[in-house]
Write a protein that holds these residues in place. Structure first.
Motif, mmCIF file in Angstrom:
data_model
loop_
_atom_site.group_PDB
_atom_site.id
_atom_site.type_symbol
_atom_site.label_atom_id
_atom_site.label_comp_id
_atom_site.label_asym_id
_atom_site.label_seq_id
_atom_site.Cartn_x
_atom_site.Cartn_y
_atom_site.Cartn_z
ATOM 1 N N ASP A 40 1.005 -1.171 -0.060
ATOM 2 C CA ASP A 40 -0.091 0.128 0.111
ATOM 3 C C ASP A 40 0.867 1.256 0.008
ATOM 4 O OD1 ASP A 40 0.913 -0.521 2.565
ATOM 5 O OD2 ASP A 40 -1.042 -0.159 3.414
ATOM 6 N N LYS A 41 2.111 1.052 0.035
ATOM 7 C CA LYS A 41 2.984 2.285 0.105
ATOM 8 C C LYS A 41 3.972 2.339 -1.050
ATOM 9 C CE LYS A 41 7.201 1.097 2.504
ATOM 10 N NZ LYS A 41 8.338 1.696 3.582
ATOM 11 N N TRP A 42 4.465 3.377 -1.401
ATOM 12 C CA TRP A 42 5.321 3.489 -2.673
ATOM 13 C C TRP A 42 6.908 3.069 -2.224
ATOM 14 C CZ3 TRP A 42 3.303 4.071 -7.369
ATOM 15 C CH2 TRP A 42 2.160 4.781 -7.389
ATOM 16 N N HIS A 43 7.431 2.309 -3.134
ATOM 17 C CA HIS A 43 8.835 1.944 -2.568
ATOM 18 C C HIS A 43 9.558 2.605 -3.685
ATOM 19 C CE1 HIS A 43 7.674 -1.067 0.141
ATOM 20 N NE2 HIS A 43 6.731 -1.311 -0.935
ATOM 21 N N ASP A 44 10.772 3.062 -3.541
ATOM 22 C CA ASP A 44 11.715 3.968 -4.537
ATOM 23 C C ASP A 44 12.929 2.919 -4.781
ATOM 24 O OD1 ASP A 44 12.910 4.180 -2.013
ATOM 25 O OD2 ASP A 44 14.214 5.895 -2.759
ATOM 26 N N ILE A 45 13.354 2.787 -6.302
ATOM 27 C CA ILE A 45 14.466 2.275 -6.408
ATOM 28 C C ILE A 45 15.366 2.913 -7.586
ATOM 29 C CG2 ILE A 45 14.758 0.053 -8.361
ATOM 30 C CD1 ILE A 45 11.847 -0.641 -7.503
ATOM 31 N N ILE A 46 16.485 2.932 -6.968
ATOM 32 C CA ILE A 46 17.679 3.842 -7.666
ATOM 33 C C ILE A 46 18.680 3.068 -8.283
ATOM 34 C CG2 ILE A 46 19.146 5.938 -7.399
ATOM 35 C CD1 ILE A 46 17.124 6.454 -4.869
ATOM 36 N N PHE A 61 21.541 -5.199 -4.150
ATOM 37 C CA PHE A 61 20.430 -4.952 -5.044
ATOM 38 C C PHE A 61 19.897 -3.645 -5.025
ATOM 39 C CE2 PHE A 61 19.965 -8.990 -2.569
ATOM 40 C CZ PHE A 61 19.856 -9.995 -3.424
ATOM 41 N N ASN A 62 19.378 -3.227 -6.227
ATOM 42 C CA ASN A 62 19.088 -2.081 -6.245
ATOM 43 C C ASN A 62 17.645 -1.618 -5.047
ATOM 44 O OD1 ASN A 62 19.613 -1.719 -9.706
ATOM 45 N ND2 ASN A 62 20.887 -0.611 -8.147
ATOM 46 N N PHE A 63 17.217 -2.832 -4.896
ATOM 47 C CA PHE A 63 15.762 -2.780 -4.343
ATOM 48 C C PHE A 63 15.819 -4.129 -3.612
ATOM 49 C CE2 PHE A 63 11.670 -3.766 -3.247
ATOM 50 C CZ PHE A 63 11.071 -2.481 -2.347
ATOM 51 N N TYR A 64 15.541 -4.126 -2.099
ATOM 52 C CA TYR A 64 15.327 -5.214 -1.402
ATOM 53 C C TYR A 64 13.914 -5.193 -0.282
ATOM 54 C CZ TYR A 64 16.121 -8.956 1.958
ATOM 55 O OH TYR A 64 15.922 -10.253 2.831
ATOM 56 N N MET A 65 13.276 -6.273 -0.325
ATOM 57 C CA MET A 65 12.266 -6.145 0.608
ATOM 58 C C MET A 65 11.963 -7.557 1.304
ATOM 59 S SD MET A 65 8.779 -5.031 -1.064
ATOM 60 C CE MET A 65 7.468 -5.642 0.050
ATOM 61 N N LYS A 66 11.383 -7.529 2.427
ATOM 62 C CA LYS A 66 10.810 -8.751 2.804
ATOM 63 C C LYS A 66 9.325 -8.653 2.913
ATOM 64 C CE LYS A 66 12.598 -12.045 6.084
ATOM 65 N NZ LYS A 66 13.156 -12.393 7.151
ATOM 66 N N CYS A 67 8.343 -9.313 2.324
ATOM 67 C CA CYS A 67 6.849 -9.348 2.120
ATOM 68 C C CYS A 67 6.517 -9.378 3.581
ATOM 69 C CB CYS A 67 6.276 -10.615 1.446
ATOM 70 S SG CYS A 67 4.463 -10.387 1.192
ATOM 71 N N LYS A 68 5.542 -8.471 3.943
ATOM 72 C CA LYS A 68 4.925 -8.221 5.177
ATOM 73 C C LYS A 68 4.009 -9.789 5.410
ATOM 74 C CE LYS A 68 5.103 -3.474 5.978
ATOM 75 N NZ LYS A 68 4.260 -2.386 5.918
ATOM 76 N N MET A 69 3.320 -10.222 4.205
ATOM 77 C CA MET A 69 2.438 -11.380 4.426
ATOM 78 C C MET A 69 3.089 -12.675 4.639
ATOM 79 S SD MET A 69 -0.733 -10.207 4.789
ATOM 80 C CE MET A 69 -1.931 -11.493 4.111
ATOM 81 N N CYS A 70 4.134 -12.993 3.706
ATOM 82 C CA CYS A 70 4.435 -14.353 3.729
ATOM 83 C C CYS A 70 5.811 -14.402 3.939
ATOM 84 C CB CYS A 70 4.389 -15.121 2.150
ATOM 85 S SG CYS A 70 5.349 -14.172 1.117
ATOM 86 N N GLY A 71 6.548 -13.244 4.414
ATOM 87 C CA GLY A 71 7.928 -13.348 4.755
ATOM 88 C C GLY A 71 8.985 -13.540 3.582
#
Length: 162
Positions: A40-46, A61-71
């Motif tokens: 639901d939020k915006w993520h920036d990739i540079i 990586f240029n962008f990395y995240m862990k999913c809040k739902m499934c991890g």
């Protein structure tokens, strides 16, 4: 890994090219490929920034995240040298301006925001840090004594073959 191209379309008034550079922040809403959760939020990739170095990828990586739902751990990279300008010849049609390597996550919405570069037609004025948040931008080219503008900005994503 999926390759996704960001395509844009716009009407250009007295403009030769519209482009980004390696320091431009692409803002996306993302969907996890594993569980289907959309952020639901915006993520920036540079492109010029690297984050989250680990044993799988020592350069990060240029962008990395862990999913809040499934991890699940997800990442994205800008494909090197894939960024191209949107030119007067492209005006009114969709063109891929950058390609992303997506691992476990895919972009579903793009917000153009600020940081674009615009080159006026006929060797006119250059404009830096152009803001396309409103999908339109208008300015005056003092060198050529005419108005310049970007109108009807639109974007979409396409899946590409490797």
């Amino acid at each position: 890994m999926v390759r996704v191209g960001l395509q844009i379309s716009a009407t250009l008034e007295n403009i030769d090219k519209l482009e980004t550079d390696a320091d431009y922040a692409f803002f996306f809403k993302l969907t996890c490929s594993n569980c289907g959760e959309t952020s639901d939020k915006w993520h920036d990739i540079i492109e010029s920034e690297r984050v989250q170095q680990d044993t799988r990828n020592s350069v990060g990586f240029n962008f990395y995240m862990k999913c809040k739902m499934c991890g699940r751990e997800n990442s994205m990279d800008v494909v090197e040298k894939s960024s191209v300008p949107y030119t007067a010849d492209d005006a009114g049609s969709f063109k891929t301006i950058v390609i992303f390597d997506c691992r476990g996550v895919e972009p579903v919405e793009f917000s153009p925001r600020t940081g674009w570069k615009v080159q006026s037609a006929e060797n006119g004025q250059s404009f830096e840090d152009v803001d396309l948040s409103e999908d339109d931008w208008v300015e005056y080219d003092q060198k050529n004594n005419n108005s310049v503008g970007v109108y009807e900005f639109a974007s979409k994503f396409i899946k590409l073959k490797k």
